[in-house]
Write a protein that holds these residues in place. Structure first.
Motif, mmCIF file in Angstrom:
data_model
loop_
_atom_site.group_PDB
_atom_site.id
_atom_site.type_symbol
_atom_site.label_atom_id
_atom_site.label_comp_id
_atom_site.label_asym_id
_atom_site.label_seq_id
_atom_site.Cartn_x
_atom_site.Cartn_y
_atom_site.Cartn_z
ATOM 1 N N THR A 876 -14.161 -6.661 -21.357
ATOM 2 C CA THR A 876 -14.700 -7.993 -21.055
ATOM 3 C C THR A 876 -13.613 -9.026 -20.799
ATOM 4 O O THR A 876 -13.870 -10.051 -20.160
ATOM 5 C CB THR A 876 -15.590 -8.466 -22.216
ATOM 6 O OG1 THR A 876 -14.822 -8.469 -23.435
ATOM 7 C CG2 THR A 876 -16.793 -7.550 -22.382
ATOM 8 N N LYS A 877 -12.413 -8.767 -21.259
ATOM 9 C CA LYS A 877 -11.334 -9.716 -20.989
ATOM 10 C C LYS A 877 -10.960 -9.757 -19.513
ATOM 11 O O LYS A 877 -10.292 -10.692 -19.069
ATOM 12 C CB LYS A 877 -10.107 -9.332 -21.804
ATOM 13 C CG LYS A 877 -9.503 -7.973 -21.464
ATOM 14 C CD LYS A 877 -8.327 -7.657 -22.357
ATOM 15 C CE LYS A 877 -7.747 -6.276 -22.025
ATOM 16 N NZ LYS A 877 -7.271 -6.178 -20.636
ATOM 17 N N ASP A 878 -11.406 -8.761 -18.761
ATOM 18 C CA ASP A 878 -11.058 -8.688 -17.344
ATOM 19 C C ASP A 878 -12.079 -9.369 -16.441
ATOM 20 O O ASP A 878 -11.977 -9.258 -15.207
ATOM 21 C CB ASP A 878 -10.905 -7.225 -16.915
ATOM 22 C CG ASP A 878 -9.724 -6.553 -17.605
ATOM 23 O OD1 ASP A 878 -8.740 -7.265 -17.878
ATOM 24 O OD2 ASP A 878 -9.809 -5.328 -17.855
ATOM 25 N N PHE A 879 -13.085 -10.038 -17.018
ATOM 26 C CA PHE A 879 -14.037 -10.786 -16.192
ATOM 27 C C PHE A 879 -13.289 -11.872 -15.421
ATOM 28 O O PHE A 879 -12.458 -12.587 -15.997
ATOM 29 C CB PHE A 879 -15.116 -11.459 -17.062
ATOM 30 C CG PHE A 879 -16.312 -10.590 -17.336
ATOM 31 C CD1 PHE A 879 -17.124 -10.172 -16.287
ATOM 32 C CD2 PHE A 879 -16.626 -10.183 -18.628
ATOM 33 C CE1 PHE A 879 -18.234 -9.377 -16.533
ATOM 34 C CE2 PHE A 879 -17.730 -9.391 -18.878
ATOM 35 C CZ PHE A 879 -18.530 -8.980 -17.831
ATOM 36 N N GLU A 880 -13.589 -11.972 -14.134
ATOM 37 C CA GLU A 880 -12.966 -13.019 -13.333
ATOM 38 C C GLU A 880 -13.618 -14.363 -13.655
ATOM 39 O O GLU A 880 -14.692 -14.436 -14.249
ATOM 40 C CB GLU A 880 -13.091 -12.697 -11.844
ATOM 41 C CG GLU A 880 -12.349 -11.430 -11.438
ATOM 42 C CD GLU A 880 -12.413 -11.187 -9.941
ATOM 43 O OE1 GLU A 880 -12.918 -12.084 -9.215
ATOM 44 O OE2 GLU A 880 -11.974 -10.112 -9.492
ATOM 45 N N GLN A 881 -12.974 -15.403 -13.213
ATOM 46 C CA GLN A 881 -13.460 -16.750 -13.507
ATOM 47 C C GLN A 881 -14.854 -16.956 -12.930
ATOM 48 O O GLN A 881 -15.142 -16.553 -11.805
ATOM 49 C CB GLN A 881 -12.492 -17.794 -12.922
ATOM 50 C CG GLN A 881 -12.827 -19.212 -13.327
ATOM 51 C CD GLN A 881 -11.815 -20.196 -12.779
ATOM 52 O OE1 GLN A 881 -10.935 -19.828 -12.014
ATOM 53 N NE2 GLN A 881 -11.955 -21.453 -13.174
ATOM 54 N N ASP A 882 -15.715 -17.597 -13.714
ATOM 55 C CA ASP A 882 -17.091 -17.909 -13.320
ATOM 56 C C ASP A 882 -17.928 -16.659 -13.058
ATOM 57 O O ASP A 882 -18.875 -16.686 -12.265
ATOM 58 C CB ASP A 882 -17.120 -18.802 -12.065
ATOM 59 C CG ASP A 882 -16.445 -20.134 -12.306
ATOM 60 O OD1 ASP A 882 -16.488 -20.601 -13.455
ATOM 61 O OD2 ASP A 882 -15.876 -20.684 -11.333
ATOM 62 N N THR A 883 -17.580 -15.546 -13.674
ATOM 63 C CA THR A 883 -18.406 -14.338 -13.538
ATOM 64 C C THR A 883 -18.911 -13.828 -14.882
ATOM 65 O O THR A 883 -19.864 -13.064 -14.932
ATOM 66 C CB THR A 883 -17.615 -13.201 -12.853
ATOM 67 O OG1 THR A 883 -16.462 -12.886 -13.649
ATOM 68 C CG2 THR A 883 -17.189 -13.604 -11.452
ATOM 69 N N GLU A 906 -11.643 4.549 -14.155
ATOM 70 C CA GLU A 906 -10.832 4.424 -15.356
ATOM 71 C C GLU A 906 -9.801 3.321 -15.150
ATOM 72 O O GLU A 906 -9.394 3.041 -14.020
ATOM 73 C CB GLU A 906 -10.133 5.745 -15.667
ATOM 74 C CG GLU A 906 -9.176 6.222 -14.583
ATOM 75 C CD GLU A 906 -8.528 7.548 -14.921
ATOM 76 O OE1 GLU A 906 -8.698 8.004 -16.067
ATOM 77 O OE2 GLU A 906 -7.857 8.116 -14.036
ATOM 78 N N TYR A 907 -9.422 2.705 -16.278
ATOM 79 C CA TYR A 907 -8.429 1.633 -16.208
ATOM 80 C C TYR A 907 -7.042 2.279 -16.185
ATOM 81 O O TYR A 907 -6.647 2.969 -17.136
ATOM 82 C CB TYR A 907 -8.571 0.701 -17.401
ATOM 83 C CG TYR A 907 -7.678 -0.513 -17.328
ATOM 84 C CD1 TYR A 907 -8.022 -1.589 -16.520
ATOM 85 C CD2 TYR A 907 -6.495 -0.572 -18.065
ATOM 86 C CE1 TYR A 907 -7.207 -2.705 -16.455
ATOM 87 C CE2 TYR A 907 -5.675 -1.681 -17.997
ATOM 88 C CZ TYR A 907 -6.035 -2.750 -17.184
ATOM 89 O OH TYR A 907 -5.216 -3.853 -17.109
ATOM 90 N N LYS A 908 -6.334 2.030 -15.085
ATOM 91 C CA LYS A 908 -5.033 2.665 -14.915
ATOM 92 C C LYS A 908 -4.130 1.758 -14.100
ATOM 93 O O LYS A 908 -4.536 1.257 -13.043
ATOM 94 C CB LYS A 908 -5.211 4.010 -14.203
ATOM 95 C CG LYS A 908 -3.968 4.873 -14.180
ATOM 96 C CD LYS A 908 -4.303 6.227 -13.552
ATOM 97 C CE LYS A 908 -3.104 7.142 -13.565
ATOM 98 N NZ LYS A 908 -3.413 8.465 -12.959
ATOM 99 N N ASP A 909 -2.918 1.514 -14.596
ATOM 100 C CA ASP A 909 -1.937 0.681 -13.909
ATOM 101 C C ASP A 909 -2.491 -0.704 -13.601
ATOM 102 O O ASP A 909 -2.314 -1.246 -12.494
ATOM 103 C CB ASP A 909 -1.475 1.354 -12.606
ATOM 104 C CG ASP A 909 -0.811 2.698 -12.856
ATOM 105 O OD1 ASP A 909 -0.229 2.861 -13.956
ATOM 106 O OD2 ASP A 909 -0.899 3.578 -11.978
ATOM 107 N N GLY A 910 -3.243 -1.269 -14.545
ATOM 108 C CA GLY A 910 -3.736 -2.628 -14.400
ATOM 109 C C GLY A 910 -4.918 -2.779 -13.466
ATOM 110 O O GLY A 910 -5.255 -3.899 -13.071
#
Length: 973
Positions: A876-883, A906-910
């Motif tokens: 959830t920390k990766d939610f973009e602004q206003d989303t 999968e989360y890989k290399d950011g």
């Protein structure tokens, strides 16, 4: 070959029977080249009769030509009309003891003055002028006084006015024209009157005989009826020109054919063969007056069927001019401009009776057809196809043959589809993925990512329990088998129909109709001025130059593309509706609405799509008519094929575009939660439920297909009944007056101008639903079967009781619909393969079951923990602004640090990237489509090779008939 009862031998026609018109410079290219070949006879000095004429009148000392030349839209001859041939030449029946064109019993005046007061100066009745007979009198100005029957005094009629004859009781009515004269003080009605005068004059000069029923005899007091009769000379001349197949010898081949076991057994589905005995089979040949004795003629009044007689009269009326301009001709234009209000052949009496058919027999063929075909009690019986063909013509007969065959072929498809559905119902509670989703202590407790930005919050996977169970009903192991079965079924349907069609073409003598019998459209002859020598006939014929044809086709293609773009825009509008409404539903505070947001969105979008489809259909039809007329097709078959192709293109996009979107595009363009790179007008694109998109495709297909069927059946049943009741309401009040057969038929509705197009289109669109997306809705064949059983009887009821009897048109086959069915069948193999591979979860489930994935522990061959493997994790920390969700419902979900969504990432290399498992499944999906498609098409080719298009029995009878035709030709020489 023909299934009919042959008539009695007839004496040779005497001198004057081969009455012809002056040669007009060329043969009508629409008629077969076999007749009228050779050098044309010299143009006689005598001018042709008024109007465009069909007869070649021999001059004194000049031998009669051996062929009659067909009617052409020619200009009025510039000369004295008085120079026209005498009536004794135009009408062989005049002054020879035969019934005359008009029996003289009373004088009818249209001016409102009694005949006694104004005899010689009275004009002929409106619409029935110019008929000159040997015993007709003329006034001082040379105007003929035409005497018309009263219409109610003589003839074969019962107390209910069910006569089908002229007032002399001898000449049967082959066609009826109706008109309302209106206010003759207006210029518009005067013009209509003049058109009727010229039109009828030309019909009379073609040899037709007419009789008028005055408007005072009609129930509304405003309608005139003109009854037309074609005498023997006209019938034989046109039968020769149209190359009508007539009986020459009884079929002696069928006697040698062995009967199979099923033929010998009693069939409970067969119609009553005592009421409809099998007709005698005859070998046939093209009619030729020079070889008349070789045909089986037992009675000249019944030698030509009612359908053949009405077709000949209609052919004459189609080419008859009503003005002195080449383009102003034909009964169709007369109906469009309001000069006539109706033109139709008569039904053969009432379709119902208080007496039992089983005890007293049928009163007429119409009554018999209603009892054995159109009645709801006959819903399970075979159709009496030969009787339908004899009554309505080959074109209608072929339609009902195809519809009945298609309906019968749906029975095995419906049974298999129902078994697949039952299999899904029986195993839904044991389906591991569905049970995992419904388990609140297992996968059902997963916290799922928001389905839309800002307004949507987190949700539990358990809320998708019902959705997953419904999906399994249609997405299970049996679905793959059913999709393959339906691909093979569609191939068998087409192959077996080709054999059935070959039998019909031979039995009904239409095998070479398009090549030998079909005529050029009069509109084409009148509008195309360029001519070219036909290499076969060596005659100059009208043709469309190449550059002109290319220009017209480019114009129509451009408009077609534009209209299809409009259709796609309408579909795009429905997609936007889905995206917006689903976000609104998910943002609702009502838990019931949120939990059923996808189903509600799918259902309402399908209903909206159905309404848009029905509204746009009317626009498409007008555009397609306009474009088809621009192309100027040469024959009626070419016109119908061109129009059908355009309309089907429109309807394909209209009905199938949304289904293709759900099946192949919805949920494919998605990123991670909060990724706004895949959005439309600020709304995130739709995603599939964790259970998949197949159930949405099923709901869309079911609503559009079943909703369309209900709408069409209600319209076909209620609309004709209401319209006919409205037209006949005055006639029912007048109990004391005679309600004649022609007025009863006049009060009925008319068959649509496009004929059977709407009926075929409805069934072919349904065939697309049944084949293209059957993997998503195995019950589609069952719903189609139920609809078609009702459709056959509704259509039969319309033809028998609610519509006027149509002109008995001929056709060779189902036309361009055959090519469309083939195309739909081939596309269906691909669509079902892609639906199984990409839309359903069949491939991912099989990959999971039979591969060793160390990430998710499960026993090989089971789907334990499959749901978890099909979901990816998002932080959830990766939610973009206003989303991020405005309300994260912390009281329910607590502090959410991660959520799950449907994908293989999968989360890989950011970044969130597809996993190796995603590419592995994609490769398997593509491989499945290739294997599925090749296997089906291989089997299709084997079937096509093994099953011959023409049955052996038909081949033998064709060879026998050709031999007899050659034998008759040689013996005549």
């Amino acid at each position: 070959m023909s299934n009919r009862v042959g008539p009695k031998n007839l004496q040779d026609l005497g001198p004057g029977s081969n009455v012809s018109r002056p040669f007009l410079g060329r043969m009508n290219p629409g008629y077969p080249p076999s007749y009228g070949g050779g050098p044309p006879p010299p143009v006689p000095a005598q001018p042709a009769p008024v109007g465009f004429e069909m007869h070649m009148v021999p001059q004194s000392g000049q031998a009669e030509p051996t062929a009659s030349y067909p009617l052409l839209p020619q200009p009025y001859p510039q000369g004295d009309p008085a120079a026209a041939p005498p009536a004794s030449q135009l009408y062989p029946s005049v002054n020879n003891g035969s019934p005359t064109p008009v029996e003289t019993t009373s004088v009818v005046s249209t001016s409102g003055v009694h005949p006694e007061e104004k005899k010689s100066a009275s004009p002929a009745p409106i619409g029935f002028e110019g008929q000159v007979r040997g015993d007709d009198k003329k006034d001082d100005d040379g105007v003929s006084v035409v005497k018309i029957e009263d219409g109610k005094k003589n003839g074969k009629e019962d107390e209910k006015g069910e006569t089908l004859f002229f007032n002399d009781g001898k000449r049967q009515i082959d066609y009826v024209l109706a008109y309302v004269d209106g206010d003759l003080s207006t210029e518009k009605n005067q013009n209509k009157q003049k058109k009727r005068e010229v039109f009828l004059q030309n019909l009379l000069e073609e040899g037709l005989e007419a009789e008028t029923e005055d408007k005072v005899s009609s129930q509304d007091g405003n309608t005139y009826f003109i009854k037309l009769h074609a005498p023997w000379e006209v019938l034989t001349r046109h039968a020769e020109l149209l190359r009508m197949k007539m009986p020459i010898k009884e079929n002696d081949v069928l006697e040698d054919m062995p009967l199979n076991c099923l033929t010998k057994c009693m069939n409970p589905f067969m119609y009553n063969e005592e009421n409809i005995p099998e007709d005698t089979n005859y070998f046939t040949a093209a009619f030729d007056r020079a070889r008349e004795r070789q045909f089986i003629i037992t009675d000249k009044d019944t030698f030509f069927t009612h359908g053949q007689r009405s077709r000949i009269v209609h052919e004459i009326m189609t080419r008859a001019r009503y003005d002195n301009e080449d383009v102003r001709f034909g009964i169709k234009r007369m109906l469009r401009n309001g000069s006539y209000t109706a033109a139709f052949p008569l039904h053969e009496g009432k379709y119902s009776s208080e007496k039992s058919v089983l005890v007293h027999g049928a009163q007429n063929e119409r009554h018999l057809l209603y009892h054995e075909w159109a009645s709801a009690r006959a819903w399970y019986r075979y159709q009496p196809l030969d009787l339908i063909r004899n009554y309505f013509g080959e074109k209608v007969g072929i339609y009902f043959t195809w519809l009945g065959f298609y309906t019968a072929m749906l029975i095995p498809a419906s049974i298999v589809g129902l078994l697949v559905f039952i299999y899904g119902c029986a195993n839904v509670l044991s389906d591991t993925p569905s049970q995992d989703i419904c388990n609140p202590a297992g996968a059902g407790n997963f916290t799922m990512c928001p389905l839309c930005d800002v307004r949507c919050s987190y949700w539990k996977l358990e809320s998708s329990c019902l959705y997953s169970q419904l999906t399994y009903l249609f997405d299970n192991e049996a679905t793959v088998f059913f999709a393959a079965f339906m691909a093979l079924w569609a191939t068998m349907f087409l192959e077996i129909w080709k054999r059935k069609q070959a039998e019909i073409e031979y039995d009904w003598d239409v095998a070479h109709f398009e090549d030998e019998e079909e005529t050029v459209r009069p509109e084409f002859e009148a509008s195309v001025r360029s001519k070219k020598k036909n290499p076969v006939t060596q005659k100059d014929e009208p043709f469309l130059k190449l550059y002109d044809k290319c220009l017209r086709y480019c114009t129509t293609a451009s408009v077609l593309l534009f209209m299809m773009a409009i259709v796609l825009m309408a579909v795009f509008g429905v997609i936007v509706y889905r995206i917006v409404i689903v976000s609104v539903f998910y943002a609702s505070g009502d838990d019931l609405i949120k939990s059923n947001a996808k189903i509600a969105t799918t259902a309402t979008a399908a209903l909206l799509n159905l309404i848009v489809i029905m509204l746009l259909n009317q626009v498409y039809m007008r555009v397609a008519l306009f474009l088809t007329n621009i192309e100027k097709p040469r024959t009626q078959t070419e016109w119908e094929d061109s129009f059908t192709f355009k309309m089907f293109l429109f309807q394909c996009v209209n009905f199938y575009a949304t289904l293709f979107y759900i099946a192949f595009f919805k949920g494919r363009f998605r990123g991670t939660p909060g990724d706004d790179s895949f959005s439309l007008f600020g709304f995130k694109l739709e995603e599939c439920d964790p259970a998949g998109c197949l159930i949405e495709l099923c709901i869309q297909l079911a609503i559009v297909m079943v909703g369309k069927q209900i709408y069409n059946n209600a319209k076909e049943l209620l609309l004709p009944v209401l319209c006919n009741w409205w037209r006949a309401r005055k006639a029912k009040k007048a109990q004391d007056d005679l309600y004649t057969r022609w007025e009863q038929d006049y009060d009925l509705g008319s068959m649509p101008d496009l004929g059977l197009f709407d009926e075929y289109l409805e069934m072919v669109i349904q065939y697309g639903f049944v084949t293209l997306f059957v993997a998503a809705f195995p019950l589609a064949p069952l719903f189609a079967l139920i609809n078609n059983i009702i459709e056959i009887r509704l259509d039969a009821y319309k033809f028998i009781s609610q519509w006027r009897r149509p002109m008995a048109e001929r056709a060779q086959d189902i036309g361009v619909w055959w090519g469309i069915l083939q195309a739909v069948t081939n596309v269906a193999v691909l669509t079902n393969g892609f639906i199984i591979a990409f839309t359903s979860d069949f491939v991912p489930k099989q990959v999971y079951k039979y591969t060793d994935d160390s990430t998710y522990v499960h026993e090989e061959g089971t789907l334990e923990n499959y749901i978890n493997s099909s979901l990816s994790v998002f932080y959830t920390k990766d939610f973009e602004q206003d989303t991020a969700p405005a309300n994260n419902k912390s009281d329910i979900f607590g502090s959410v640090t991660e959520c799950k969504y449907r994908d293989y990432r999968e989360y890989k290399d950011g970044a969130y990237k597809p996993t190796l498992h995603y590419w592995y499944i994609l490769a398997i999906r593509l491989a499945f489509v290739i294997v599925f498609e090749h296997a089906v098409f291989l089997f299709v080719n084997v079937i096509t090779f093994v099953i011959p298009d023409t049955p052996y029995e038909v081949k033998v009878q064709i060879l026998r008939e050709n031999y007899l035709a050659k034998e008759a030709l040689f013996s005549s020489k």
